[in-house]
Design a protein around this motif. Structure first.
Motif, PDB file in Angstrom:
ATOM      1  N   THR A 386     -97.120 -33.926 -21.892  1.00 32.05           N
ATOM      2  CA  THR A 386     -98.431 -33.347 -22.218  1.00 32.05           C
ATOM      3  C   THR A 386     -99.318 -34.308 -22.993  1.00 32.05           C
ATOM      4  O   THR A 386    -100.518 -34.426 -22.731  1.00 32.05           O
ATOM      5  CB  THR A 386     -98.254 -32.044 -23.011  1.00 32.05           C
ATOM      6  OG1 THR A 386     -97.435 -31.153 -22.274  1.00 32.05           O
ATOM      7  CG2 THR A 386     -99.596 -31.399 -23.298  1.00 32.05           C
ATOM      8  N   ASN A 387     -98.740 -35.011 -23.990  1.00 31.62           N
ATOM      9  CA  ASN A 387     -99.587 -35.841 -24.854  1.00 31.62           C
ATOM     10  C   ASN A 387     -99.573 -37.318 -24.474  1.00 31.62           C
ATOM     11  O   ASN A 387    -100.214 -38.133 -25.135  1.00 31.62           O
ATOM     12  CB  ASN A 387     -99.184 -35.679 -26.321  1.00 31.62           C
ATOM     13  CG  ASN A 387     -97.802 -36.273 -26.632  1.00 31.62           C
ATOM     14  OD1 ASN A 387     -97.207 -36.995 -25.833  1.00 31.62           O
ATOM     15  ND2 ASN A 387     -97.281 -35.948 -27.804  1.00 31.62           N
ATOM     16  N   ALA A 390    -103.078 -38.972 -23.713  1.00 32.86           N
ATOM     17  CA  ALA A 390    -103.938 -39.012 -24.887  1.00 32.86           C
ATOM     18  C   ALA A 390    -103.442 -40.036 -25.899  1.00 32.86           C
ATOM     19  O   ALA A 390    -104.234 -40.778 -26.504  1.00 32.86           O
ATOM     20  CB  ALA A 390    -104.014 -37.625 -25.535  1.00 32.86           C
ATOM     21  N   SER A 534    -105.323 -34.017 -20.270  1.00 33.66           N
ATOM     22  CA  SER A 534    -104.432 -33.251 -21.145  1.00 33.66           C
ATOM     23  C   SER A 534    -104.510 -33.721 -22.591  1.00 33.66           C
ATOM     24  O   SER A 534    -104.631 -34.902 -22.874  1.00 33.66           O
ATOM     25  CB  SER A 534    -102.985 -33.373 -20.654  1.00 33.66           C
ATOM     26  OG  SER A 534    -102.577 -34.727 -20.661  1.00 33.66           O
ATOM     27  N   ASP A 535    -104.444 -32.758 -23.497  1.00 33.49           N
ATOM     28  CA  ASP A 535    -104.278 -33.021 -24.929  1.00 33.49           C
ATOM     29  C   ASP A 535    -105.308 -34.013 -25.472  1.00 33.49           C
ATOM     30  O   ASP A 535    -104.980 -34.922 -26.224  1.00 33.49           O
ATOM     31  CB  ASP A 535    -102.863 -33.552 -25.191  1.00 33.49           C
ATOM     32  CG  ASP A 535    -102.412 -33.291 -26.627  1.00 33.49           C
ATOM     33  OD1 ASP A 535    -102.985 -32.392 -27.253  1.00 33.49           O
ATOM     34  OD2 ASP A 535    -101.527 -33.989 -27.111  1.00 33.49           O
ATOM     35  N   THR A 538    -106.144 -35.435 -29.393  1.00 32.85           N
ATOM     36  CA  THR A 538    -105.526 -36.555 -30.096  1.00 32.85           C
ATOM     37  C   THR A 538    -106.007 -37.900 -29.568  1.00 32.85           C
ATOM     38  O   THR A 538    -105.618 -38.939 -30.084  1.00 32.85           O
ATOM     39  CB  THR A 538    -103.988 -36.498 -29.971  1.00 32.85           C
ATOM     40  OG1 THR A 538    -103.634 -36.549 -28.604  1.00 32.85           O
ATOM     41  CG2 THR A 538    -103.442 -35.248 -30.606  1.00 32.85           C
ATOM     42  N   SER A 539    -106.829 -37.886 -28.527  1.00 31.89           N
ATOM     43  CA  SER A 539    -107.311 -39.143 -27.955  1.00 31.89           C
ATOM     44  C   SER A 539    -108.601 -39.568 -28.639  1.00 31.89           C
ATOM     45  O   SER A 539    -109.167 -38.856 -29.465  1.00 31.89           O
ATOM     46  CB  SER A 539    -107.555 -38.976 -26.453  1.00 31.89           C
ATOM     47  OG  SER A 539    -108.764 -38.256 -26.233  1.00 31.89           O
TER      48      SER A 539
END
Length: 672
Positions: A386-387, A390, A534-535, A538-539
């Motif tokens: 998922t992360n 990002a 996605s996510d 945090t990017s």
């Protein structure tokens, strides 16, 4: 107290007080009478004022430096007593040399003479007139307070850096060889690991036909680095030493010794190429994957390979580094496994320490191959499907800035005349991060010269746009939209030529928001989100999302986005993180305590950030913190920040009118 002789008949501009801070502290009247305070704290108080460049120092700051372990009320009470003692010692000169205000203290200009001011006003042409070595600054003031100890160390480093800079500038002016050798020797006394000084000694000796002296200097250089760091000097210095040894060998075989001796003395512009480690206009890096024996395998390792590939791709798409990816998986660190590692400037190692079917833990490190694979940056990550995208996006930016700053530090001791276009850009980039308006002219000159020599270099283009964006946050006299419009035009032209350049897209989105072109900004932002599905919180796109929310009038959403972004402990993003927008969003969302807490953390290391002080002042006013508000207002006054409705309207024109009105109201600004 002993009365002082009258000074009424003294010439009007003759100093009444002489303060000596180098070596043991001394304070003398114009007649030679010692006025040195007896108390350690009183001496320290006078020393702080004497080293503050005649600027007012807030009482809160003095209390923090002298009584850092006491409660604020106790510290302020003790400060009042020390001010009274200092005025007594200086009586009857006190009112003439000290400016004591309710909230600040300062040493008046014109009637005092401070030895450090003479040192800090030397130029490359006069630096050799200073004693060598200089006596230690405040040699007898040690056990005053932990806060004072930190401050004193910073002041000693400031003195060291200034003298080093003047000596290096003297070398860059190509003075006579005798002065070159003397200046280089002084540099080595200040820092025995100053490679520029070692190379200067070697080349000047060769220019003078003193082959033996050059060889001795080379051996001394190697021995110093081995004894101090257990390593060798950098690539450039080692190449010079290797050339020297080879030339010496050929001379012994009967060939003429001309390889190096015929070069002109350093470091004039004519010999700049001899100082440049590489003629390359970019830095190079390669990303590789390594595993510990217990790291596991399977889906977790597939994540690791995907993260390595995405990280390398994102770094390459910034367009400012030469980046490659090693497809092979290694079982050990780069020193043991990666072949031909010296062909890159930096290695980006992803070491997997553990994995499951759905996640992996790894350590990401940047290593400098020219410093024996020294780790210059590192971070521990937990990656999931998922992360992954990002995190790759974010850490690509983090790594790029880390490599730039590392390289800038490596070149910090090199004279400007000896820098390549890349080196000039790195010097400008490093100065821009300091957010000091005094560096603006130097930065512009560095970039102009670098661009003249390498007009198509994307790194230099990035540094210029990045610098303009940083300056914007501290620009109050010109409306921000007007100030940034040339930058936006420049970015749009560059994006048309390099449509995949990620750095240009980041900067352009921000510039479009600030120049009140939100529709165009959100269109570009949506394109980048489509490539990062996605996510994204945090990017790096979170920074643009936060600014978009602010421009739309949703301060609560903006504050939450920024809080999530800054909550991930990976600092130094590609564009200097808009912490001023974070503080502003907290204020506008009525999160005043959060705004002040975050502002204090930033102002502790950067006390003159007007873009932080303005929303912090608004929050302090909203909470009724009068003493804190007064401190912030005085700092803004010292920075000559125009706190007016017109200034706020021009600086925050990208925000809705209701937000600007709320800020003006909290700052107690009224329409005239």
């Amino acid at each position: 107290m002993q009365s002082l002789p009258s000074h009424e008949g003294a010439p009007p501009n003759q100093p009444l007080l002489h303060i000596f801070l180098l070596g043991h502290m001394r304070v003398l009247s114009s007649t030679g009478l010692s006025l040195l305070p007896t108390g350690t704290k009183t001496k320290a108080l006078l020393a702080i004022l004497a080293l503050s460049n005649r600027r007012p120092v807030a009482r809160t700051r003095l209390a923090e430096l002298l009584w850092s372990t006491r409660a604020p009320e106790q510290a302020r009470a003790s400060l009042r007593q020390e001010i009274h003692r200092l005025m007594e010692v200086l009586h009857p000169l006190g009112p003439e040399v000290l400016d004591v205000q309710r909230h600040t203290l300062a040493i008046r200009s014109g009637l005092t003479e401070i030895d450090m001011e003479y040192v800090l006003h030397t130029t490359p042409q006069t630096v050799m007139t200073l004693p060598d070595p200089l006596p230690p600054l405040l040699e007898d003031l040690s056990a005053v307070d932990p806060g004072f100890a930190v401050w004193l160390e910073q002041e000693r480093n400031r003195l060291l850096d200034y003298k080093t800079a003047q000596l290096e500038a003297l070398l860059a002016s190509a003075p006579p060889p005798a002065i070159i050798m003397a200046a280089a020797q002084r540099l080595l006394r200040l820092n025995p690991l100053n490679e520029e000084a070692w190379r200067t000694r070697i080349l000047t000796a060769l220019h003078n036909g003193e082959e033996g002296t050059a060889l001795q200097s080379a051996e001394s250089c190697l021995r110093t680095f081995q004894d101090t760091l257990a390593t060798t000097p950098g690539q450039e210095t080692m190449r010079l030493i290797a050339d020297l040894r080879a030339a010496h060998h050929h001379a012994r075989q009967g060939a003429p010794f001309t390889t190096l001796a015929d070069q002109p003395p350093p470091p004039s512009s004519a010999s700049a190429g001899m100082y440049e480690a590489s003629s390359s206009l970019t830095l190079s890096a390669t990303a590789f994957l390594a595993c510990t024996p217990t790291a596991g395998a399977g889906d977790g390792m597939a994540l690791a390979m995907q993260f390595r590939n995405e990280l390398g791709l994102d770094m390459a798409m910034h367009g400012v580094l030469d980046v490659s990816v090693q497809n092979e998986q290694f079982a050990a660190g780069p020193s043991q496994s990666l072949p031909a590692r010296r062909q890159w400037d930096f290695l980006i190692g992803i070491t997997v320490t553990g994995s499951t079917a759905t996640s992996l833990t790894c350590i990401v490190q940047a290593l400098d191959t020219r410093l024996n694979d020294t780790i210059v940056w590192g971070h521990r990550l937990t990656i999931t499907a998922t992360n992954l995208r990002a995190l790759a996006n974010r850490f690509a930016s983090v790594l790029i800035i880390s490599l730039f700053t590392t390289e800038a530090r490596r070149l910090a001791n090199r004279p400007i005349a000896a820098l390549s276009p890349l080196g000039l850009g790195l010097r400008a980039f490093s100065l821009s991060l300091q957010n000091n308006p005094a560096h603006s002219q130097t930065i512009d000159q560095l970039l102009d010269e670098a661009s003249r020599r390498a007009p198509e270099n994307q790194f230099l283009f990035f540094v210029r746009a990045h610098t303009m964006l940083l300056r914007m946050s501290e620009e109050w006299r010109t409306p921000v939209a007007e100030y940034l419009r040339p930058m936006v035009t420049m970015l749009q032209q560059n994006l048309a030529v390099f449509p995949n350049n990620m750095a240009t897209r980041y900067l352009l989105v921000v510039g479009l928001f600030y120049t009140r072109q939100p529709e165009e900004a959100r269109f570009l932002l949506a394109q980048m989100h489509a490539a990062l599905p996605s996510d994204s919180h945090t990017s790096m796109l979170a920074l643009q999302d936060g600014l978009s929310a602010l421009c739309r009038g949703d301060a609560t959403l903006a504050a939450r986005i920024y809080a999530d972004f800054f909550g991930l402990d990976a600092d130094v993003p590609l564009v200097n993180a808009p912490d001023q927008e974070f503080i502003l969003a907290c204020f506008l969302a009525n999160q005043h305590e959060d705004a002040l807490r975050h502002a204090r953390g930033i102002l502790a290391s950067s006390p003159d950030r007007s873009a932080i002080l303005v929303p912090a002042l608004a929050s302090a006013n909203a909470l009724g913190h009068q003493s804190l508000a007064l401190d912030y207002r005085q700092r803004l006054h010292r920075l000559q920040t125009p706190l007016s409705v017109q200034g706020i309207e021009g600086h925050y024109a990208h925000l809705p009118q209701s937000m600007r009105h709320k800020l003006c109201h909290a700052l107690h600004l009224r329409e005239h």
